[in-house]
Design a protein around this motif. Structure first.
Motif, PDB file in Angstrom:
ATOM      1  N   UNK A   1       0.964  -1.203  -0.014  1.00  7.84           N
ATOM      2  CA  UNK A   1      -0.096   0.018   0.070  1.00  7.84           C
ATOM      3  C   UNK A   1       1.011   1.241   0.043  1.00  7.84           C
ATOM      4  N   UNK A   2       0.659   2.069  -0.894  1.00  6.01           N
ATOM      5  CA  UNK A   2       1.455   3.427  -1.126  1.00  6.01           C
ATOM      6  C   UNK A   2       0.255   4.430  -0.626  1.00  6.01           C
ATOM      7  N   UNK A   3       0.859   5.462   0.236  1.00  6.62           N
ATOM      8  CA  UNK A   3      -0.196   6.582   0.655  1.00  6.62           C
ATOM      9  C   UNK A   3       0.453   7.972  -0.103  1.00  6.62           C
ATOM     10  N   UNK A   4      -0.704   8.866  -0.498  1.00  8.30           N
ATOM     11  CA  UNK A   4      -0.391   9.757  -1.275  1.00  8.30           C
ATOM     12  C   UNK A   4      -1.310  10.769  -0.685  1.00  8.30           C
ATOM     13  N   UNK A   5      -0.311  12.052   0.165  1.00  4.59           N
ATOM     14  CA  UNK A   5      -1.011  12.958   0.762  1.00  4.59           C
ATOM     15  C   UNK A   5      -0.884  14.210  -0.208  1.00  4.59           C
ATOM     16  N   UNK A   6      -2.188  14.992  -0.218  1.00  6.98           N
ATOM     17  CA  UNK A   6      -2.296  16.180  -1.198  1.00  6.98           C
ATOM     18  C   UNK A   6      -3.165  17.246  -0.512  1.00  6.98           C
ATOM     19  N   UNK A   7      -3.182  18.240  -0.978  1.00  8.20           N
ATOM     20  CA  UNK A   7      -4.105  19.400  -0.554  1.00  8.20           C
ATOM     21  C   UNK A   7      -3.290  20.479   0.437  1.00  8.20           C
ATOM     22  N   UNK A   8      -2.212  20.415   0.496  1.00  2.00           N
ATOM     23  CA  UNK A   8      -1.352  21.579   1.279  1.00  2.00           C
ATOM     24  C   UNK A   8      -1.307  22.616   0.510  1.00  2.00           C
ATOM     25  N   UNK A   9      -0.785  23.931   1.278  1.00  5.47           N
ATOM     26  CA  UNK A   9      -0.780  25.024   0.374  1.00  5.47           C
ATOM     27  C   UNK A   9      -0.596  26.137   1.443  1.00  5.47           C
ATOM     28  N   UNK A  10      -0.772  27.268   0.790  1.00  5.81           N
ATOM     29  CA  UNK A  10      -0.423  28.608   1.583  1.00  5.81           C
ATOM     30  C   UNK A  10      -1.815  29.201   2.032  1.00  5.81           C
ATOM     31  N   UNK A  23      -4.715   5.977  -1.092  1.00  6.49           N
ATOM     32  CA  UNK A  23      -4.123   4.867  -0.918  1.00  6.49           C
ATOM     33  C   UNK A  23      -4.085   4.006  -2.038  1.00  6.49           C
ATOM     34  N   UNK A  24      -3.080   3.552  -2.792  1.00  6.50           N
ATOM     35  CA  UNK A  24      -3.065   2.964  -3.845  1.00  6.50           C
ATOM     36  C   UNK A  24      -3.062   1.332  -3.473  1.00  6.50           C
ATOM     37  N   UNK A  77      -9.741   6.730   0.511  1.00  2.25           N
ATOM     38  CA  UNK A  77      -9.270   7.989   0.910  1.00  2.25           C
ATOM     39  C   UNK A  77      -9.604   8.596   2.209  1.00  2.25           C
ATOM     40  N   UNK A  78      -8.363   9.156   3.052  1.00  2.00           N
ATOM     41  CA  UNK A  78      -8.809   9.651   4.284  1.00  2.00           C
ATOM     42  C   UNK A  78      -8.401  11.196   4.129  1.00  2.00           C
ATOM     43  N   UNK A  79      -9.437  11.876   4.826  1.00  2.00           N
ATOM     44  CA  UNK A  79      -9.379  13.449   4.627  1.00  2.00           C
ATOM     45  C   UNK A  79      -9.206  14.009   6.057  1.00  2.00           C
ATOM     46  N   UNK A  80      -8.471  15.357   6.111  1.00  2.00           N
ATOM     47  CA  UNK A  80      -8.296  15.937   7.208  1.00  2.00           C
ATOM     48  C   UNK A  80      -8.745  17.393   6.982  1.00  2.00           C
ATOM     49  N   UNK A  81      -9.908  17.670   7.401  1.00  2.00           N
ATOM     50  CA  UNK A  81     -10.583  18.950   7.180  1.00  2.00           C
ATOM     51  C   UNK A  81      -9.890  19.806   8.398  1.00  2.00           C
ATOM     52  N   UNK A  82      -9.445  21.149   7.936  1.00  2.00           N
ATOM     53  CA  UNK A  82      -8.726  21.823   8.664  1.00  2.00           C
ATOM     54  C   UNK A  82      -9.285  23.273   8.776  1.00  2.00           C
TER      55      UNK A  82
END
Length: 123
Positions: A1-10, A23-24, A77-82
């Motif tokens: 299993x490979x995990x790919x995080x995305x969605x970061x930014x300024x 998760x692939x 997919x897992x999310x983190x709403x901030x």
């Protein structure tokens, strides 16, 4: 299993971001998914976790009431709403997976890690 995080930014203080961890290979046999973060010069710290079997969630005191961890089963997919982001939330955020019954808040409780996504909160 490979995990790919995305969605970061300024984002400005008080703003919101939603991080995703895909998760692939799927998330079968997952016990818990977690989010951690690491600010420059600091140790990696626990942010939030989601127990796959029953949906139990855990949060660091510093993010409780502002961050929400959730999942999309169909998309593995897992999310983190901030929300209400603060400058002290600035860090590289990592998602992690545990495939066995383990603790919640230590990096060593998780055996699989994504590559991290940078969140920068300006004041």
């Amino acid at each position: 299993v490979q995990l790919q995080a995305s969605g970061g930014g300024l984002v400005q203080a008080g703003g919101s971001l939603r991080l995703s961890c895909a998760a692939s290979g799927g998330l079968l046999n997952t016990y818990r998914m977690g989010w951690f973060r690491q600010a420059p010069g600091k140790e990696r710290e626990f942010v939030a976790a989601f127990r796959w079997t029953d949906g139990t969630t855990n949060y660091a005191d510093s993010v409780k009431g502002r961050f929400t961890i959730s999942r999309d089963n169909a998309k593995d997919t897992v999310f983190l709403q901030m929300n209400s982001l603060k400058p002290e939330d600035t860090a590289v955020y990592y998602c992690a997976r545990s495939s066995y019954r383990s603790g919640v808040r230590r990096p060593s409780d998780y055996g699989y890690w994504g590559q991290g996504t940078l969140v920068t909160v300006s004041s």
